[in-house]
Enzyme design. Structure first.
Site, PDB file in Angstrom:
ATOM      1  N   HIS A 185       0.866  -1.177   0.000  1.00 28.55           N
ATOM      2  CA  HIS A 185       0.000   0.000   0.000  1.00 28.55           C
ATOM      3  C   HIS A 185       0.910   1.237   0.000  1.00 28.55           C
ATOM      4  O   HIS A 185       2.012   1.183   0.548  1.00 28.55           O
ATOM      5  CB  HIS A 185      -0.830  -0.062   1.288  1.00 28.55           C
ATOM      6  CG  HIS A 185      -1.904   0.960   1.404  1.00 28.55           C
ATOM      7  ND1 HIS A 185      -1.652   2.247   1.805  1.00 28.55           N
ATOM      8  CD2 HIS A 185      -3.247   0.881   1.206  1.00 28.55           C
ATOM      9  CE1 HIS A 185      -2.794   2.917   1.855  1.00 28.55           C
ATOM     10  NE2 HIS A 185      -3.775   2.110   1.492  1.00 28.55           N
ATOM     11  N   ASP A 223       2.595  -4.937   8.125  1.00 22.31           N
ATOM     12  CA  ASP A 223       1.432  -4.081   7.918  1.00 22.31           C
ATOM     13  C   ASP A 223       0.197  -4.973   8.000  1.00 22.31           C
ATOM     14  O   ASP A 223      -0.136  -5.686   7.059  1.00 22.31           O
ATOM     15  CB  ASP A 223       1.540  -3.394   6.558  1.00 22.31           C
ATOM     16  CG  ASP A 223       0.264  -2.635   6.182  1.00 22.31           C
ATOM     17  OD1 ASP A 223      -0.723  -2.725   6.931  1.00 22.31           O
ATOM     18  OD2 ASP A 223       0.269  -1.967   5.133  1.00 22.31           O
ATOM     19  N   GLN A 247      -4.921  -5.290   6.853  1.00 24.32           N
ATOM     20  CA  GLN A 247      -5.938  -6.184   6.283  1.00 24.32           C
ATOM     21  C   GLN A 247      -5.917  -7.574   6.906  1.00 24.32           C
ATOM     22  O   GLN A 247      -6.602  -8.468   6.410  1.00 24.32           O
ATOM     23  CB  GLN A 247      -5.728  -6.315   4.763  1.00 24.32           C
ATOM     24  CG  GLN A 247      -5.858  -5.017   3.990  1.00 24.32           C
ATOM     25  CD  GLN A 247      -7.280  -4.483   3.942  1.00 24.32           C
ATOM     26  OE1 GLN A 247      -8.240  -5.212   4.208  1.00 24.32           O
ATOM     27  NE2 GLN A 247      -7.432  -3.215   3.625  1.00 24.32           N
ATOM     28  N   LYS A 297     -10.760  -0.554  10.348  1.00 26.61           N
ATOM     29  CA  LYS A 297     -10.922  -1.726   9.488  1.00 26.61           C
ATOM     30  C   LYS A 297     -11.278  -2.973  10.299  1.00 26.61           C
ATOM     31  O   LYS A 297     -11.495  -4.041   9.754  1.00 26.61           O
ATOM     32  CB  LYS A 297      -9.640  -1.980   8.693  1.00 26.61           C
ATOM     33  CG  LYS A 297      -9.347  -0.882   7.664  1.00 26.61           C
ATOM     34  CD  LYS A 297      -8.127  -1.251   6.841  1.00 26.61           C
ATOM     35  CE  LYS A 297      -7.493  -0.066   6.155  1.00 26.61           C
ATOM     36  NZ  LYS A 297      -8.161   0.314   4.909  1.00 26.61           N
ATOM     37  N   CYS A 354      -4.720   2.612  -3.751  1.00 27.52           N
ATOM     38  CA  CYS A 354      -3.468   3.081  -3.126  1.00 27.52           C
ATOM     39  C   CYS A 354      -2.320   2.106  -3.367  1.00 27.52           C
ATOM     40  O   CYS A 354      -1.432   1.952  -2.530  1.00 27.52           O
ATOM     41  CB  CYS A 354      -3.615   3.313  -1.623  1.00 27.52           C
ATOM     42  SG  CYS A 354      -4.767   4.606  -1.222  1.00 27.52           S
TER      43      CYS A 354
HETATM   44  C1  LIG Z   1      -2.671  -2.870   3.597  1.00 30.57           C
HETATM   45  C2  LIG Z   1      -2.944  -1.478   4.046  1.00 30.57           C
HETATM   46  N1  LIG Z   1      -1.978  -0.760   4.613  1.00 30.57           N
HETATM   47  C3  LIG Z   1      -2.190   0.470   5.063  1.00 30.57           C
HETATM   48  C4  LIG Z   1      -3.415   1.071   4.955  1.00 30.57           C
HETATM   49  C5  LIG Z   1      -3.598   2.455   5.469  1.00 30.57           C
HETATM   50  O1  LIG Z   1      -4.486   2.467   6.541  1.00 30.57           O
HETATM   51  P1  LIG Z   1      -4.995   3.828   7.172  1.00 30.57           P
HETATM   52  O2  LIG Z   1      -5.471   4.662   6.015  1.00 30.57           O
HETATM   53  O3  LIG Z   1      -6.090   3.422   8.084  1.00 30.57           O
HETATM   54  O4  LIG Z   1      -3.854   4.464   7.868  1.00 30.57           O
HETATM   55  C6  LIG Z   1      -4.462   0.360   4.366  1.00 30.57           C
HETATM   56  C7  LIG Z   1      -5.789   0.957   4.227  1.00 30.57           C
HETATM   57  O5  LIG Z   1      -6.250   1.361   3.197  1.00 30.57           O
HETATM   58  C8  LIG Z   1      -4.216  -0.938   3.895  1.00 30.57           C
HETATM   59  O6  LIG Z   1      -5.185  -1.648   3.313  1.00 30.57           O
END
Ligand SMILES: Cc1ncc(COP(=O)(O)O)c(C=O)c1O
Lengths: 141, 411
Positions: B128, B205, B208, B231, B369
């Site tokens: 991401h 990370d 998910q 999430k 993203c």
């Molecule tokens: C795999 C992953 N990493 C990071 C993020 C970023 O999360 P947040 O926007 O809640 O900081 C997301 C969310 O879209 C994600 O799916």
């Protein structure tokens, strides 16, 4: 037909659709019919990068009237472009620069022109108006 | 938690706890398939937010009065709940942040301070943006090298290539547990072991993964694990950075301010202990408390049954989509969770998404993203349906019919 009558005509056309899907089927038809931009003019300086879909806009001024052509990689975006062009083409730069495009709201498509939508349409409308403004400043010089 | 393991899985009962699912949009029953972006909230979490602001609101860690002590107690209780859920050794290892992005930026800044020119950071090609950009910024700041482990056409990490990129200059491996775009589950436990063998630390990370898998940070042996509350059925604006105590202790603070200090003079300031060292300023108190509630909610569920149900939904959706001419599934990893990303030949994802929306189905379209991943597949974006345990087979059937209708209109 003046620009207000053109907007009203579109609003009237859309009153026959009471279902969202029918409305979008019509927009998609318009998108398929849109006379698109000359491929040689699909250059980077004419590209408006949205987060979702991309839009190309070409602006000409002929005999004191705005002549827009445009294209997009998304067909719904193209359909809405078709409506915008129908309203704005062949109008004077002054009219294009100052007209409130209320028909988009009236037919329920305002979400596509919201700043959060990021499909390039809002930036396209802004660029159309900016081009018109530039043209009107040139003509009054 | 013994009863949560044997608890029978009843999707109707589960749905009843999520008020947002009971609504119609454009005259259709809402089908919410954008769980990868954010989850809906159960009534217990909504009630906890209401209760906090109706009765318990006070600033924490600094009041002598009753309400402040109560709020502090609840906030720290939430930290404990999360610690227990993740099986962290100590609650001091649980840092409250704004979310995954904030957690990764914290590590990029503070752990980054320990690195020096020539050191390497290893990520994967399916990250991401929030697990790419902070490292690029750090690499620029510290003159480090960012290495990217490639993936294959199914959307799986190529382990041999990952191995080749690991070396004694690798100081940190930062890797997505489950891909938000592809659903791929990375074999993080193995990757962590390999990274440790060259002396690198590892950040997972987990944005998910926490809502789908049982996470045990001690079993994984990761040095950092991050996730976002929103999430995992909790409120927005709050998230977690888990870090091993020794690693967190070795890092300088991230932001300066109240709460993170021990003693301040104009000449010299000493910093507070963990976890407060990394929590400058008034935190999102309601968020933390309600995230605790969300984690309690999650731990009362039967996670095995949830996984089975979600896998069933995803397989069913994918099999149905596969039968459509011109549909290409993006992400066909052997190990994958409840995400189905697809594109349709000659049709822009945005058009499909718009028509699905008008038929009551909420999906996400675009690059999710993960622009480098889109470049890898040479596509502008995908339509992504991501499922949660409150989704049903009937919803998938409606969704499939809606996809079919959309394609027929757009063709
Ligand atoms: C795999 C992953 N990493 C990071 C993020 C970023 O999360 P947040 O926007 O809640 O900081 C997301 C969310 O879209 C994600 O799916």
């Amino acid at each position: 037909m003046n620009i207000e009558e053109k907007q009203q005509e579109i609003i009237d056309e859309f009153t026959i659709y009471d279902d969202w899907m029918e409305k979008y089927e019509y927009i998609i038809e318009l998108g398929k019919e849109l006379e698109t931009i000359d491929p040689t003019k699909k250059t980077d300086d004419r590209l408006i990068e949205g987060c979702q879909s991309r839009v190309w806009l070409n602006t000409d001024v002929q005999e004191g009237k705005m002549r827009f052509t445009a294209d997009s990689d998304a067909i719904i975006t193209k359909g809405i472009i078709g409506l915008l062009i129908r309203v704005l083409n062949n109008e004077t730069p002054e009219t294009v620069a100052k007209t409130d495009l209320h028909f988009i709201n009236d037919i329920g498509l305002q979400e596509h022109l919201s700043p959060t939508r990021a499909n390039g349409l809002l930036s396209m409308v802004n660029r159309m108006k900016m081009d018109a403004l530039k043209a009107s400043m040139k003509s009054t010089k | 938690m013994a009863d949560s393991i044997t608890k029978p899985f009843n999707v109707r009962e589960i749905r009843e706890q999520f008020p947002a699912l009971r609504q119609t949009i454009y005259g259709k029953n809402l089908i919410y398939f954008d769980n990868g972006a954010t989850s809906q909230k159960p009534q217990v979490v909504i009630d906890a937010i209401n209760r906090y602001y109706s009765k318990d609101n006070a600033n924490i860690h600094r009041g002598v009065h009753y309400m402040s002590q109560k709020a502090t107690g609840e906030f720290e209780e939430a930290r404990k709940t999360i610690q227990v859920y993740l099986n962290a050794k100590k609650s001091e290892e649980i840092i409250f942040t704004k979310g995954t992005t904030d957690s990764i930026n914290l590590v990029a800044f503070s752990f980054g301070e320990l690195l020096s020119s020539g050191d390497e950071i290893l990520i994967s090609a399916m990250e991401h943006h929030s697990n790419i950009v902070p490292w690029q910024m750090l690499c620029e700041r510290k003159n480090l090298k960012l290495r990217v482990a490639p993936i294959n056409s199914k959307g799986e990490l190529i382990i041999d290539e990952f191995d080749k990129l690991l070396n004694n200059k690798t100081k940190l491996v930062s890797i997505i547990h489950i891909s938000n775009t592809l659903g791929t589950i990375n074999p993080v436990k193995d990757l962590i072991k390999k990274a440790h063998s060259v002396g690198a630390k590892v950040l997972i990370d987990g944005a998910q993964s926490i809502q789908h898998l049982k996470i045990d940070v001690r079993d994984l042996d990761c040095d950092f694990y991050t996730f976002s509350s929103h999430k995992v059925f909790g409120p927005t604006g709050i998230g977690v950075l888990y870090g091993k105590e020794a690693v967190l202790d070795s890092m300088p603070p991230y932001q300066g301010g109240g709460d993170m200090i021990s003693k301040v003079t104009f000449e010299r300031t000493t910093y507070n202990e963990l976890p407060h060292k990394f929590e400058a300023g008034t935190p999102h108190i309601a968020g933390g408390i309600c995230l605790g509630e969300a984690i309690r909610f999650l731990s009362s569920q039967n996670l095995n049954a949830i996984q089975k149900h979600e896998k069933y939904l995803a397989d069913y959706a994918q099999d149905m989509l596969d039968t459509f001419e011109g549909v290409r599934i993006i992400g066909e990893a052997k190990e994958k969770t409840s995400v189905v990303s697809f594109i349709v030949n000659k049709i822009h994802p945005f058009d499909i998404g718009t028509l699905l929306d008008k038929q009551g189905v909420a999906v996400r379209t675009g690059h999710h993203c993960t622009q480098p991943l889109m470049d890898f597949f040479k596509i502008p974006g995908t339509v992504r349906a991501s499922f949660a345990f409150y989704n049903t087979k009937e919803e998938i059937e409606t969704f499939i019919a809606a996809v079919e209708k959309s394609i027929s209109i757009l063709k």
